[in-house]
Structures are given as C-alpha cells and as structure tokens.
Design a protein around this motif. Structure first.
Motif, PDB file in Angstrom:
ATOM      1  N   ASN A  10       9.585   1.076  -3.214  1.00 57.11           N
ATOM      2  CA  ASN A  10       9.208   2.488  -3.346  1.00 57.11           C
ATOM      3  C   ASN A  10       9.728   3.080  -4.649  1.00 57.11           C
ATOM      4  OD1 ASN A  10       7.841   2.532  -0.898  1.00 57.11           O
ATOM      5  ND2 ASN A  10       9.647   3.154   0.256  1.00 57.11           N
ATOM      6  N   GLY A  21      -2.780  -1.740  -5.529  1.00 50.56           N
ATOM      7  CA  GLY A  21      -3.620  -1.679  -4.343  1.00 50.56           C
ATOM      8  C   GLY A  21      -3.894  -3.058  -3.782  1.00 50.56           C
ATOM      9  N   ASP A  24      -8.608  -6.032   1.369  1.00 59.30           N
ATOM     10  CA  ASP A  24      -8.787  -7.037   2.413  1.00 59.30           C
ATOM     11  C   ASP A  24     -10.229  -7.533   2.385  1.00 59.30           C
ATOM     12  OD1 ASP A  24      -9.409  -8.182   5.089  1.00 59.30           O
ATOM     13  OD2 ASP A  24      -7.358  -7.580   5.555  1.00 59.30           O
ATOM     14  N   GLN A  30     -10.113  -1.442   1.101  1.00 59.90           N
ATOM     15  CA  GLN A  30      -8.757  -1.304   0.600  1.00 59.90           C
ATOM     16  C   GLN A  30      -7.827  -0.985   1.764  1.00 59.90           C
ATOM     17  OE1 GLN A  30      -8.445   1.415  -2.665  1.00 59.90           O
ATOM     18  NE2 GLN A  30      -6.218   1.551  -2.567  1.00 59.90           N
ATOM     19  N   ILE A  31      -6.701  -1.699   1.848  1.00 59.73           N
ATOM     20  CA  ILE A  31      -5.777  -1.471   2.963  1.00 59.73           C
ATOM     21  C   ILE A  31      -4.425  -0.933   2.503  1.00 59.73           C
ATOM     22  CG2 ILE A  31      -6.850  -3.201   4.458  1.00 59.73           C
ATOM     23  CD1 ILE A  31      -4.537  -5.109   3.682  1.00 59.73           C
ATOM     24  N   TYR A  32      -4.203  -0.914   1.176  1.00 60.50           N
ATOM     25  CA  TYR A  32      -2.945  -0.363   0.673  1.00 60.50           C
ATOM     26  C   TYR A  32      -3.173   0.294  -0.678  1.00 60.50           C
ATOM     27  CZ  TYR A  32       1.598  -0.028  -1.598  1.00 60.50           C
ATOM     28  OH  TYR A  32       2.692   0.442  -2.281  1.00 60.50           O
ATOM     29  N   SER A  33      -2.493   1.411  -0.896  1.00 61.18           N
ATOM     30  CA  SER A  33      -2.483   2.081  -2.194  1.00 61.18           C
ATOM     31  C   SER A  33      -1.078   2.601  -2.443  1.00 61.18           C
ATOM     32  CB  SER A  33      -3.479   3.247  -2.212  1.00 61.18           C
ATOM     33  OG  SER A  33      -3.276   4.052  -3.361  1.00 61.18           O
ATOM     34  N   SER A  34      -0.592   2.433  -3.658  1.00 59.66           N
ATOM     35  CA  SER A  34       0.748   2.922  -3.983  1.00 59.66           C
ATOM     36  C   SER A  34       0.770   4.437  -4.187  1.00 59.66           C
ATOM     37  CB  SER A  34       1.281   2.218  -5.236  1.00 59.66           C
ATOM     38  OG  SER A  34       0.460   2.490  -6.359  1.00 59.66           O
ATOM     39  N   GLN A  49     -10.561   4.574   0.709  1.00 59.23           N
ATOM     40  CA  GLN A  49     -10.788   3.446   1.611  1.00 59.23           C
ATOM     41  C   GLN A  49     -12.259   3.361   2.001  1.00 59.23           C
ATOM     42  OE1 GLN A  49      -8.727   3.541   5.488  1.00 59.23           O
ATOM     43  NE2 GLN A  49      -7.839   1.561   4.929  1.00 59.23           N
ATOM     44  N   LYS A 117      -6.893 -11.708   0.864  1.00 64.91           N
ATOM     45  CA  LYS A 117      -6.466 -10.425   0.311  1.00 64.91           C
ATOM     46  C   LYS A 117      -6.303 -10.542  -1.205  1.00 64.91           C
ATOM     47  CE  LYS A 117      -4.040  -8.625   4.390  1.00 64.91           C
ATOM     48  NZ  LYS A 117      -4.373  -9.747   5.289  1.00 64.91           N
TER      49      LYS A 117
END
Length: 202
Positions: A10, A21, A24, A30-34, A49, A117
C-alpha cells in the motif's frame, strides 16, 4: 529478503505515479486496481471493471483498443513469460483524451501452463506525448528551411530547443524515447549544417 506485506504494498502504491491493475482472463474483466486510474480518469472501479469486459472499447479509439487486445493475445501465445508494451489513448470522464503507456505480463497460469491473469502497469504520458507532437512539427519545419537561410534557421532552432528544454528526466523510457531522441538527433545534425554554413561565409 523482506516479504511484501499489504502495508508495504500500500505504501508503494501511495507514492507511485504508476497505476497497477490485474486482468482475469477467465472472467474477462479487471479484478484489481491500485486506484490511480480512478483518480486520473474519474471513473469508479466498478465502471472501469464494466468497461474492461470488452477491452475498454467504449473508452478507446478502435485502433487503440485493438492494439490492447492484440498485446494481450501476444502474451497468451508466447512460449515464455515476456513483457509487452503499449501506448494507448483513453477517454476520461470529462471526455478528454489522455495518452497512457502500459506494460503487460502474465501474472498467473493454470496447471496446464495457460495464462489466467495478466498484470499491467500504466502511466499517464499525455504531457510527454504533447511535447513529442510539438517537437515533430517543429523539426519538420526546421528541415524544410534551406541551409543557406541562416537567420530563419536560427529562429527555428530556437523554437526546437525551447521544446526540448521542457522535457524532464522522468519522461524518458522505452520506444517513445527512441523517437524523441531521434528528433533531437536530427536537430543537432541540422545545427551542425548551420554552423558549417556560417564558417564558409567567413
């Protein structure tokens, strides 16, 4: 080596000018973004997403969304892990077109070795792209001036150098760097021609 804990990650994300990012491939989203993409583009994570289901075609010109899709397909069919770079135009929530440079690579594979991924890092290079486009125009003007027109060449060289002075150290990397330095190289060559012309007239 110290393990990357959530607290450390973090902290890295907080100080980084780069968006991270994870996409998947099985869910095709998209399953993650900072979080930086949301700040820069103005969309919520849920909106991004939703856009990701069709490779962000609603946010990108057709040429660019196709380039993104091709880059991801290149990762899918690569025999070994590689990194693929792409430069894309992306529309923010205020309908402003931004330039983004991204690096993509496979993050996870299934038991058969099939990619599942993809992780990407992205940064806003709109300012740099604008300078590149200005430099391209001014260098083109420079080369259109006959070498014997010394005063006109001096004025145009000054215009080119003014743009070059706006580049910052953190602007330079990868494919775009080679184009930028190429323009600068042409400018230096032309400057040498000017100097030779001045010497001959003395």
């Amino acid at each position: 080596m110290t393990a990357i804990t959530p607290k450390i990650w973090n902290a890295i994300v907080d100080i980084s000018p780069v968006q991270f990012g994870v996409y998947d491939l099985e869910q095709q989203m998209q399953i993650y973004s900072s979080g930086l993409a949301e700040k820069v583009l103005g969309y919520s994570f849920e909106e991004l997403q939703e856009f990701s289901h069709d490779f962000y075609k609603e946010l990108m010109p057709e040429e660019d969304s196709g380039k993104l899709e091709n880059n991801l397909n290149q990762l899918l069919h690569a025999e070994e892990d590689i990194m693929v770079e792409g430069i894309y135009r992306v529309l923010d929530k205020q309908n402003k077109m931004l330039w983004v440079r991204s690096n993509h690579r496979v993050l996870e594979r299934d038991q058969d070795g099939k990619p599942t991924k993809i992780i990407s890092s992205s940064e806003d290079i709109s300012e740099l792209k604008e300078l590149e486009q200005q430099l391209e125009v001014e260098v083109g003007k420079l080369y259109a001036i006959p070498s014997e027109n010394i005063e006109e060449l001096k004025v145009q060289l000054n215009a080119v150098n003014n743009i070059m002075c706006q580049f910052k150290e953190n602007h330079f990397s990868s494919e775009m760097d080679r184009r930028l330095w190429n323009y600068m190289h042409h400018s230096v060559r032309k400057m040498n021609e000017v100097m030779e012309g001045i010497d001959l007239k003395k």
